[in-house]
Design a protein around this motif. Sequence first.
Motif, short mmCIF file in Angstrom:
data_model
loop_
_atom_site.label_atom_id
_atom_site.label_comp_id
_atom_site.label_asym_id
_atom_site.label_seq_id
_atom_site.Cartn_x
_atom_site.Cartn_y
_atom_site.Cartn_z
N ILE A 190 0.91 -1.27 0.15
CA ILE A 190 0.03 0.04 -0.03
C ILE A 190 0.87 1.01 -0.12
O ILE A 190 0.58 2.32 -0.58
CB ILE A 190 -0.96 -0.15 1.09
CG1 ILE A 190 -1.96 -1.10 1.18
CG2 ILE A 190 -1.57 1.39 1.26
CD1 ILE A 190 -2.91 -1.31 2.30
N GLU A 191 1.97 1.28 0.89
CA GLU A 191 2.74 2.49 0.85
C GLU A 191 3.58 2.59 -0.47
O GLU A 191 3.62 3.52 -0.74
CB GLU A 191 3.82 2.22 2.10
CG GLU A 191 2.98 2.30 3.41
CD GLU A 191 4.19 2.16 4.70
OE1 GLU A 191 3.76 2.78 5.93
OE2 GLU A 191 5.16 1.65 4.33
N VAL A 192 3.93 1.58 -1.07
CA VAL A 192 4.85 1.69 -2.08
C VAL A 192 3.83 2.08 -3.55
O VAL A 192 4.21 3.12 -4.06
CB VAL A 192 5.23 0.31 -2.80
CG1 VAL A 192 5.78 0.19 -4.13
CG2 VAL A 192 6.34 -0.15 -2.01
N ALA A 193 2.48 1.65 -3.48
CA ALA A 193 1.67 2.34 -4.51
C ALA A 193 1.32 3.61 -4.17
O ALA A 193 1.31 4.62 -5.17
CB ALA A 193 0.37 1.33 -4.38
N SER A 194 0.98 4.01 -2.73
CA SER A 194 0.93 5.31 -2.68
C SER A 194 1.71 6.34 -3.16
O SER A 194 1.70 7.55 -3.50
CB SER A 194 0.34 5.50 -1.29
OG SER A 194 -0.80 4.59 -0.77
N SER A 195 2.88 6.02 -2.50
CA SER A 195 4.17 6.86 -2.67
C SER A 195 4.47 7.06 -4.17
O SER A 195 4.40 8.38 -4.57
CB SER A 195 5.49 6.61 -2.06
OG SER A 195 5.10 6.40 -0.63
N PHE A 196 4.67 6.06 -4.81
CA PHE A 196 5.17 6.20 -6.27
C PHE A 196 4.11 6.94 -6.89
O PHE A 196 4.62 7.63 -8.15
CB PHE A 196 5.64 5.11 -6.74
CG PHE A 196 7.29 4.76 -6.28
CD1 PHE A 196 8.25 5.19 -7.01
CD2 PHE A 196 7.38 4.20 -4.94
CE1 PHE A 196 9.48 5.03 -6.80
CE2 PHE A 196 8.53 3.91 -4.93
CZ PHE A 196 9.73 4.19 -5.58
N SER A 197 2.84 6.65 -6.71
CA SER A 197 1.95 7.34 -7.26
C SER A 197 1.91 8.98 -7.33
O SER A 197 1.73 9.48 -8.18
CB SER A 197 0.49 6.91 -6.92
OG SER A 197 -0.68 7.75 -7.67
N ALA A 198 2.21 9.34 -6.32
CA ALA A 198 2.33 10.77 -5.76
C ALA A 198 3.48 11.21 -6.67
O ALA A 198 3.61 12.39 -6.94
CB ALA A 198 2.54 11.03 -4.52
N PHE A 199 4.59 10.58 -7.06
CA PHE A 199 5.81 11.00 -7.68
C PHE A 199 5.44 11.14 -9.17
O PHE A 199 6.63 11.53 -9.91
CB PHE A 199 6.92 9.99 -7.45
CG PHE A 199 7.43 9.90 -6.11
CD1 PHE A 199 6.94 11.08 -5.33
CD2 PHE A 199 7.99 8.98 -5.41
CE1 PHE A 199 7.45 10.96 -3.83
CE2 PHE A 199 8.45 8.90 -4.16
CZ PHE A 199 8.00 9.88 -3.41
N GLY A 200 4.39 10.61 -9.69
CA GLY A 200 4.00 10.62 -11.12
C GLY A 200 3.94 9.11 -11.81
O GLY A 200 3.78 9.16 -12.83
N THR A 201 4.36 8.28 -11.20
CA THR A 201 4.50 6.75 -11.54
C THR A 201 2.95 6.09 -11.96
O THR A 201 2.20 6.35 -11.07
CB THR A 201 5.19 5.94 -10.85
OG1 THR A 201 6.62 6.31 -10.85
CG2 THR A 201 5.01 4.50 -11.21
N LYS A 202 2.78 5.74 -13.20
CA LYS A 202 1.78 4.94 -13.47
C LYS A 202 1.58 3.94 -12.50
O LYS A 202 2.51 2.86 -12.61
CB LYS A 202 1.41 4.68 -14.78
CG LYS A 202 0.05 3.88 -15.23
CD LYS A 202 0.01 3.54 -16.65
CE LYS A 202 -1.19 2.85 -17.07
NZ LYS A 202 -1.35 2.21 -18.43
N ILE A 203 0.45 3.51 -11.66
CA ILE A 203 0.31 2.31 -10.77
C ILE A 203 -0.72 1.42 -11.20
O ILE A 203 -1.88 1.84 -11.37
CB ILE A 203 0.25 2.66 -9.46
CG1 ILE A 203 1.36 3.82 -8.90
CG2 ILE A 203 0.17 1.56 -8.48
CD1 ILE A 203 2.87 3.20 -8.80
N THR A 204 -0.42 0.06 -11.28
CA THR A 204 -1.40 -0.80 -11.41
C THR A 204 -1.20 -1.92 -10.08
O THR A 204 0.02 -2.29 -10.03
CB THR A 204 -1.21 -1.78 -12.53
OG1 THR A 204 -1.24 -1.20 -13.84
CG2 THR A 204 -2.08 -2.89 -12.61
N PHE A 205 -2.18 -1.76 -9.41
CA PHE A 205 -2.09 -2.41 -7.80
C PHE A 205 -2.84 -3.71 -8.07
O PHE A 205 -4.11 -3.64 -8.15
CB PHE A 205 -2.69 -1.54 -6.86
CG PHE A 205 -2.45 -1.78 -5.35
CD1 PHE A 205 -1.72 -2.98 -5.14
CD2 PHE A 205 -2.66 -1.04 -4.63
CE1 PHE A 205 -1.37 -3.34 -3.91
CE2 PHE A 205 -2.57 -1.28 -3.20
CZ PHE A 205 -1.68 -2.27 -2.82
N ALA A 206 -2.06 -4.77 -8.11
CA ALA A 206 -2.39 -6.34 -8.13
C ALA A 206 -2.65 -6.84 -6.67
O ALA A 206 -1.80 -7.07 -6.09
CB ALA A 206 -1.49 -7.02 -9.17
#
Length: 468
Positions: A190-206
């Motif tokens: 959850i923390e990985v998805a949340s942080s890198f999403s804020a940095f502009g990375t496109k996130i697919t959370f499986a």
Amino acid sequence: MVVGDFAHEKEVLIIGGGPGGYHAAIRAAQLGKEVTLVEKQALGGICLNNGCISSKVFAEAAKRMRDAHDFPSFGMTFESFTFDINELQKHKATVINSLTKGVQALLKKHNVEVIQGTATFLSDNQVGVENGDSFEKYEFEQAVIATGSSYVRPKGFTLTHERILDPTSIYEQTECPDHLIVCGSDYQAIEVASSFSAFGTKITFALDGPLPYDETINKELIRLFKKSKIKILKDAALKKVSPYEKHLEATFRLGDQEQTITASHIYLPDERVANTKALRLEVCGIEVMNEGLITITETTQTNQPHIFAVGDVTAHGSLAVEAIKQGKVAGERIGGKKSVWDPWARPNVGYSIRPIATTGLTEEEALNEGYDIHIGEFPLASNGYASIINKKEGLFKIISEKETDVILGCHLIGEGSVAFISQAVQALEMGARMEDLTYPYYPHPSLNEAWLEASEALTGMAIHRTSS
């Protein structure tokens, strides 16, 4: 290597210098014991050096990125705003270095002897410590095992590749991934998805299973993920990862179908394995479970009463907060105090899109245990101060037993959650009732009032709640 029969005599020997180990060492020293601590790598353990401190540095950067979007509401604008992950890495290194030196200074202040090397039991009162070509024997009166755990890849996914990341390497990146597939469902994912999403990375959370919180918190978290344009795949079983020079392909089983996703990187939620194999615990007669975990009592003692164990190496959780508590209890028992540890009101925190903090029973757990319950929920959108600071996302939830009004659990998501969970922990530890939460004064205007109104909502008496 030549090994003699001479053994150095030590009163208390701590094996491992992570959160559990160094807290045990300092507390025993504070109580008058002569303490020696053996650490094979860096003081502070996995949490300080490549775990929770790294992830929280990134989470704080993500929070500030999100906060920057609020500036225009307060009359502040900037011509340009950029993010440099390399500068963040420098800050992370500075923080870790400072905290490590702090641990060293604390141990020195309390006259804890620190020995570098790998410890192995030679008997139930003796260890050998190897450091390069050196091997020394140490005889102890009491010992604490605090060797922690190590990350291992999930079964079937042992391939090493720069595009396949784990809980350590994800926070060592010097470039933000273009598209990151985050596998897992625990707080780390959850923390990985949340942080890198804020940095502009496109996130697919499986998601490979349900999210780990009370269902009300899980639903709010999913809503926030979708609002942040994080794509969610539910019940996604990873079947195959194929890395290439400039991308990778990940194949998932979704129900009765398979789906292959192309991305730049993938994050895998490594499992933790107790660091007990090298200790040779069988030599000193300590009983372990099949996973190599050590069973301890409420006093943190093993089946050998003069040997204690704390933290990830035990069968009782893998959070630093628990290791710290257990370490203090071990040090206090060694120092003659009648201390015990109890995981009942342990706080769990996660730094997602909005912070999450929980303690006690979830709604589902309370019902499964046969409680007749009241539920008090209050959305931060109805709190005046949340509107002032533009942090209206999230909610506070409190669970109590109807018959006695005793508080059973508290689950928070949103601004202030991590700070308020200490108040919740105290409430649970003291056996607080609803009146204990609603009677005191609360400052106005403040986020504290959301805590008050969640308490009042237990009996439908919240003033500012607009929905039932």
